[in-house]
Design an enzyme around this catalytic site. Structure first.
Site, PDB file in Angstrom:
ATOM      1  N   HIS A 264     -10.475  -4.957 -51.185  1.00  0.00           N
ATOM      2  CA  HIS A 264     -10.937  -3.858 -52.055  1.00  0.00           C
ATOM      3  C   HIS A 264     -10.334  -2.541 -51.591  1.00  0.00           C
ATOM      4  O   HIS A 264      -9.878  -2.424 -50.458  1.00  0.00           O
ATOM      5  CB  HIS A 264     -12.467  -3.810 -52.066  1.00  0.00           C
ATOM      6  CG  HIS A 264     -13.071  -3.422 -50.754  1.00  0.00           C
ATOM      7  ND1 HIS A 264     -13.098  -2.109 -50.323  1.00  0.00           N
ATOM      8  CD2 HIS A 264     -13.642  -4.147 -49.782  1.00  0.00           C
ATOM      9  CE1 HIS A 264     -13.677  -2.070 -49.147  1.00  0.00           C
ATOM     10  NE2 HIS A 264     -14.006  -3.286 -48.778  1.00  0.00           N
TER      11      HIS A 264
ATOM     12  N   SER B  15     -12.489  -6.765 -46.120  1.00  0.00           N
ATOM     13  CA  SER B  15     -12.037  -5.382 -46.022  1.00  0.00           C
ATOM     14  C   SER B  15     -11.020  -5.196 -44.890  1.00  0.00           C
ATOM     15  O   SER B  15      -9.957  -5.796 -44.942  1.00  0.00           O
ATOM     16  CB  SER B  15     -13.322  -4.563 -45.883  1.00  0.00           C
ATOM     17  OG  SER B  15     -13.163  -3.279 -45.630  1.00  0.00           O
TER      18      SER B  15
END
Lengths: 69, 216
Positions: free
Chosen positions: B117, B94
């Site tokens: 993501h 992330s």
């Protein structure tokens, strides 16, 4: 259910750390029942600091952790 | 006296470990292991100011965390003014992705994973068009930073971030070691020794540049 809450709150108390300056470094420590302070983590970017005996995780400091200058 | 001397000496290479969650404006419960921005930001300023420190190694093993804190640290690393080498061990998920690419040269260990993501939000979310637009803007900022600092193209990064076939019940892609290098996000697969070698190389280059600039 109430048992669960009890366990969780106890865990939180065990995990609670405080921060202070000790021998010129910021350390995270845990207060122990007998009044000692257990080092959890030292916060520094200097790799030398991590090799010093006084900052090893788990080391218990009996005296007041704040430095008196 | 001996002690005092020892204290004044600082290592030439400093090491910033970014582990656990990146903690920003919101304090996390004590079960979470975190790297706090109030610790990291002043440390980076101190590293920039201390002439004895020649370079910085960033060791990452993070699950991600606060987007703003992550971006702040990433921008500070990329504008540190000293050679920075980053290495991902374990995971750089992330917001760990911009942190990994913020350096001058990045490494990943063969067994490390990185999750790409779309950004997420906890707490109260107001269901209006503006919320979505804000998300989109923040996502664009991250994509812009990652593409600026690495070799991956904007289109490919977006494709990986929005992939629905890769993670169970979620949007995104998990990339592993070698794959991160193939995609152009990370520069090289390697370990600690190789990262140190590269950092020393960059420090020498930096020193030569300063010397040649001073000479002219």
């Amino acid at each position: 259910m109430s048992e669960n809450i009890g366990i969780n709150s106890m865990d939180d108390a065990v995990l609670k750390t405080e921060e202070a300056e000790y021998k010129g470094q910021i350390v995270q420590y845990m207060k122990m029942d007998d009044g000692g302070n257990k080092i959890v983590r030292v916060i520094s970017t200097d790799p030398k600091v991590y090799l010093k005996k006084e900052f090893q995780p788990g080391k218990v400091i009996k005296e007041q952790i704040f430095e008196n200058k | 006296m001996e002690n005092k001397k020892d204290e004044d000496k600082t290592s030439e290479i400093h090491c910033l470990t970014i582990v656990g969650q990146i903690e920003g404006h919101v304090m996390l419960p004590p079960q979470n292991k975190t790297t706090k921005y109030e610790h990291v930001i002043p440390q980076l300023v101190a590293i920039n100011q201390n002439d004895k420190i020649k370079g910085l190694l960033v060791v990452l093993n993070t699950v991600g965390g606060d987007v703003e804190a992550g971006l702040a640290i990433s921008e500070m690393l990329s504008s540190l003014g000293k050679p920075v080498v980053s290495i991902v061990f374990g995971g750089g998920h992330s917001i760990g992705v911009p942190l990994a690419v913020a350096s001058n040269y990045s490494f990943i260990s063969p067994t490390s994973t990185m999750t790409l993501h779309p950004i997420r939000m906890n707490g109260t979310v107001i269901g209006v068009q503006q919320t979505f637009e804000y998300f989109d803007k923040m996502q664009d900022l991250i994509i812009e930073f990652v593409t600026r600092k690495s070799k991956i193209t904007k289109e490919r990064l977006k494709q990986l971030i929005l992939d629905t076939a890769n993670i169970a019940k979620d949007v995104g892609t998990v990339i592993i070691g070698e794959q991160a290098v193939k995609e152009g996000i990370i520069n090289e697969v390697g370990g600690l020794d190789r990262a140190m070698e590269k950092l020393k190389e960059l420090i020498n280059e930096n020193k030569n540049n300063i010397e040649s600039r001073d000479a002219t």
